[in-house]
Scaffold this motif. Sequence first.
Motif, PDB file in Angstrom:
ATOM      1  N   SER A  36       0.815  -1.221   0.000  1.00 37.15           N
ATOM      2  CA  SER A  36       0.000   0.000   0.000  1.00 37.15           C
ATOM      3  C   SER A  36       0.845   1.267   0.000  1.00 37.15           C
ATOM      4  O   SER A  36       0.377   2.327  -0.428  1.00 37.15           O
ATOM      5  CB  SER A  36      -0.954   0.004   1.184  1.00 37.15           C
ATOM      6  OG  SER A  36      -0.241  -0.006   2.404  1.00 37.15           O
ATOM      7  N   ARG A  37       2.109   1.183   0.442  1.00 40.99           N
ATOM      8  CA  ARG A  37       2.984   2.370   0.419  1.00 40.99           C
ATOM      9  C   ARG A  37       3.200   2.857  -1.008  1.00 40.99           C
ATOM     10  O   ARG A  37       3.325   4.062  -1.248  1.00 40.99           O
ATOM     11  CB  ARG A  37       4.342   2.066   1.041  1.00 40.99           C
ATOM     12  CG  ARG A  37       4.300   1.728   2.513  1.00 40.99           C
ATOM     13  CD  ARG A  37       5.674   1.341   3.023  1.00 40.99           C
ATOM     14  NE  ARG A  37       6.199   0.216   2.251  1.00 40.99           N
ATOM     15  CZ  ARG A  37       7.489  -0.048   2.077  1.00 40.99           C
ATOM     16  NH1 ARG A  37       8.398   0.730   2.630  1.00 40.99           N
ATOM     17  NH2 ARG A  37       7.878  -1.085   1.372  1.00 40.99           N
ATOM     18  N   VAL A  38       3.233   1.927  -1.952  1.00 41.93           N
ATOM     19  CA  VAL A  38       3.420   2.294  -3.364  1.00 41.93           C
ATOM     20  C   VAL A  38       2.200   3.070  -3.848  1.00 41.93           C
ATOM     21  O   VAL A  38       2.331   4.127  -4.480  1.00 41.93           O
ATOM     22  CB  VAL A  38       3.662   1.043  -4.234  1.00 41.93           C
ATOM     23  CG1 VAL A  38       3.761   1.415  -5.702  1.00 41.93           C
ATOM     24  CG2 VAL A  38       4.905   0.299  -3.773  1.00 41.93           C
ATOM     25  N   VAL A  39       1.022   2.564  -3.556  1.00 41.25           N
ATOM     26  CA  VAL A  39      -0.218   3.228  -3.960  1.00 41.25           C
ATOM     27  C   VAL A  39      -0.297   4.614  -3.334  1.00 41.25           C
ATOM     28  O   VAL A  39      -0.625   5.597  -4.008  1.00 41.25           O
ATOM     29  CB  VAL A  39      -1.446   2.376  -3.573  1.00 41.25           C
ATOM     30  CG1 VAL A  39      -2.735   3.097  -3.924  1.00 41.25           C
ATOM     31  CG2 VAL A  39      -1.385   1.013  -4.263  1.00 41.25           C
ATOM     32  N   GLU A  40       0.020   4.732  -2.062  1.00 45.17           N
ATOM     33  CA  GLU A  40       0.002   6.022  -1.379  1.00 45.17           C
ATOM     34  C   GLU A  40       0.977   7.000  -2.023  1.00 45.17           C
ATOM     35  O   GLU A  40       0.641   8.168  -2.248  1.00 45.17           O
ATOM     36  CB  GLU A  40       0.348   5.849   0.094  1.00 45.17           C
ATOM     37  CG  GLU A  40      -0.721   5.142   0.891  1.00 45.17           C
ATOM     38  CD  GLU A  40      -0.251   4.796   2.300  1.00 45.17           C
ATOM     39  OE1 GLU A  40       0.718   5.410   2.798  1.00 45.17           O
ATOM     40  OE2 GLU A  40      -0.869   3.891   2.902  1.00 45.17           O
ATOM     41  N   PHE A  41       2.192   6.545  -2.319  1.00 38.96           N
ATOM     42  CA  PHE A  41       3.200   7.396  -2.942  1.00 38.96           C
ATOM     43  C   PHE A  41       2.701   7.924  -4.283  1.00 38.96           C
ATOM     44  O   PHE A  41       2.789   9.129  -4.564  1.00 38.96           O
ATOM     45  CB  PHE A  41       4.502   6.597  -3.133  1.00 38.96           C
ATOM     46  CG  PHE A  41       5.571   7.343  -3.860  1.00 38.96           C
ATOM     47  CD1 PHE A  41       6.361   8.275  -3.203  1.00 38.96           C
ATOM     48  CD2 PHE A  41       5.806   7.124  -5.211  1.00 38.96           C
ATOM     49  CE1 PHE A  41       7.353   8.975  -3.872  1.00 38.96           C
ATOM     50  CE2 PHE A  41       6.797   7.804  -5.890  1.00 38.96           C
ATOM     51  CZ  PHE A  41       7.576   8.737  -5.216  1.00 38.96           C
ATOM     52  N   VAL A  42       2.179   7.048  -5.104  1.00 39.74           N
ATOM     53  CA  VAL A  42       1.692   7.429  -6.438  1.00 39.74           C
ATOM     54  C   VAL A  42       0.544   8.422  -6.322  1.00 39.74           C
ATOM     55  O   VAL A  42       0.540   9.464  -6.985  1.00 39.74           O
ATOM     56  CB  VAL A  42       1.269   6.172  -7.227  1.00 39.74           C
ATOM     57  CG1 VAL A  42       0.480   6.536  -8.471  1.00 39.74           C
ATOM     58  CG2 VAL A  42       2.495   5.339  -7.588  1.00 39.74           C
ATOM     59  N   ARG A  43      -0.415   8.128  -5.481  1.00 39.00           N
ATOM     60  CA  ARG A  43      -1.600   8.993  -5.355  1.00 39.00           C
ATOM     61  C   ARG A  43      -1.272  10.336  -4.706  1.00 39.00           C
ATOM     62  O   ARG A  43      -1.762  11.379  -5.139  1.00 39.00           O
ATOM     63  CB  ARG A  43      -2.691   8.268  -4.606  1.00 39.00           C
ATOM     64  CG  ARG A  43      -3.238   7.120  -5.452  1.00 39.00           C
ATOM     65  CD  ARG A  43      -4.479   6.519  -4.896  1.00 39.00           C
ATOM     66  NE  ARG A  43      -4.968   5.510  -5.836  1.00 39.00           N
ATOM     67  CZ  ARG A  43      -5.611   4.424  -5.483  1.00 39.00           C
ATOM     68  NH1 ARG A  43      -5.881   4.194  -4.207  1.00 39.00           N
ATOM     69  NH2 ARG A  43      -6.020   3.555  -6.386  1.00 39.00           N
ATOM     70  N   GLU A  44      -0.437  10.330  -3.667  1.00 36.75           N
ATOM     71  CA  GLU A  44      -0.084  11.586  -2.988  1.00 36.75           C
ATOM     72  C   GLU A  44       0.644  12.551  -3.910  1.00 36.75           C
ATOM     73  O   GLU A  44       0.537  13.764  -3.755  1.00 36.75           O
ATOM     74  CB  GLU A  44       0.787  11.300  -1.765  1.00 36.75           C
ATOM     75  CG  GLU A  44       0.018  10.723  -0.598  1.00 36.75           C
ATOM     76  CD  GLU A  44       0.928  10.313   0.553  1.00 36.75           C
ATOM     77  OE1 GLU A  44       2.174  10.425   0.436  1.00 36.75           O
ATOM     78  OE2 GLU A  44       0.399   9.856   1.579  1.00 36.75           O
ATOM     79  N   ARG A  45       1.381  12.034  -4.866  1.00 38.26           N
ATOM     80  CA  ARG A  45       2.144  12.890  -5.778  1.00 38.26           C
ATOM     81  C   ARG A  45       1.427  13.141  -7.096  1.00 38.26           C
ATOM     82  O   ARG A  45       1.971  13.781  -7.988  1.00 38.26           O
ATOM     83  CB  ARG A  45       3.519  12.284  -6.013  1.00 38.26           C
ATOM     84  CG  ARG A  45       4.395  12.520  -4.778  1.00 38.26           C
ATOM     85  CD  ARG A  45       5.479  11.514  -4.621  1.00 38.26           C
ATOM     86  NE  ARG A  45       6.220  11.737  -3.390  1.00 38.26           N
ATOM     87  CZ  ARG A  45       5.814  11.351  -2.181  1.00 38.26           C
ATOM     88  NH1 ARG A  45       4.674  10.737  -2.027  1.00 38.26           N
ATOM     89  NH2 ARG A  45       6.543  11.582  -1.113  1.00 38.26           N
ATOM     90  N   GLY A  46       0.223  12.610  -7.230  1.00 38.91           N
ATOM     91  CA  GLY A  46      -0.552  12.836  -8.448  1.00 38.91           C
ATOM     92  C   GLY A  46       0.060  12.182  -9.667  1.00 38.91           C
ATOM     93  O   GLY A  46      -0.061  12.708 -10.781  1.00 38.91           O
ATOM     94  N   LEU A  47       0.711  11.050  -9.471  1.00 41.53           N
ATOM     95  CA  LEU A  47       1.354  10.357 -10.591  1.00 41.53           C
ATOM     96  C   LEU A  47       0.336   9.534 -11.371  1.00 41.53           C
ATOM     97  O   LEU A  47      -0.681   9.097 -10.829  1.00 41.53           O
ATOM     98  CB  LEU A  47       2.483   9.457 -10.089  1.00 41.53           C
ATOM     99  CG  LEU A  47       3.568  10.158  -9.281  1.00 41.53           C
ATOM    100  CD1 LEU A  47       4.631   9.159  -8.833  1.00 41.53           C
ATOM    101  CD2 LEU A  47       4.194  11.297 -10.072  1.00 41.53           C
ATOM    102  N   ILE A  48       0.636   9.321 -12.644  1.00 41.14           N
ATOM    103  CA  ILE A  48      -0.228   8.558 -13.532  1.00 41.14           C
ATOM    104  C   ILE A  48       0.568   7.370 -14.060  1.00 41.14           C
ATOM    105  O   ILE A  48       1.340   7.505 -15.023  1.00 41.14           O
ATOM    106  CB  ILE A  48      -0.701   9.435 -14.710  1.00 41.14           C
ATOM    107  CG1 ILE A  48      -1.360  10.713 -14.198  1.00 41.14           C
ATOM    108  CG2 ILE A  48      -1.633   8.654 -15.633  1.00 41.14           C
ATOM    109  CD1 ILE A  48      -1.395  11.828 -15.201  1.00 41.14           C
TER     110      ILE A  48
END
Length: 75
Positions: A36-48
């Motif tokens: 879940s840390r990966v998902v959080e990192f991607v979403r928090e930074r607005g990555l696509i």
Amino acid sequence: MIFRHFLLDVNEANLYVAACEATRQALIVDAGGFDSRVVEFVRERGLIPAAIAITHDHHDHTGGLAQYRKAFGCR
């Protein structure tokens, strides 16, 4: 460039996220286990996430692939 390393629990495998700061397009490298840390990192930074690259076909590099594809809707 945005770059982050994650050490996964599965055989202490490595997962990487690399992204363009301008476009926010991201590449995930080796999806050994869902974290879940990966998902959080991607979403928090607005990555696509545009794609997930697998370096080789061992479970500690592919085990979380289906879950990441579902979470991010990428190929």
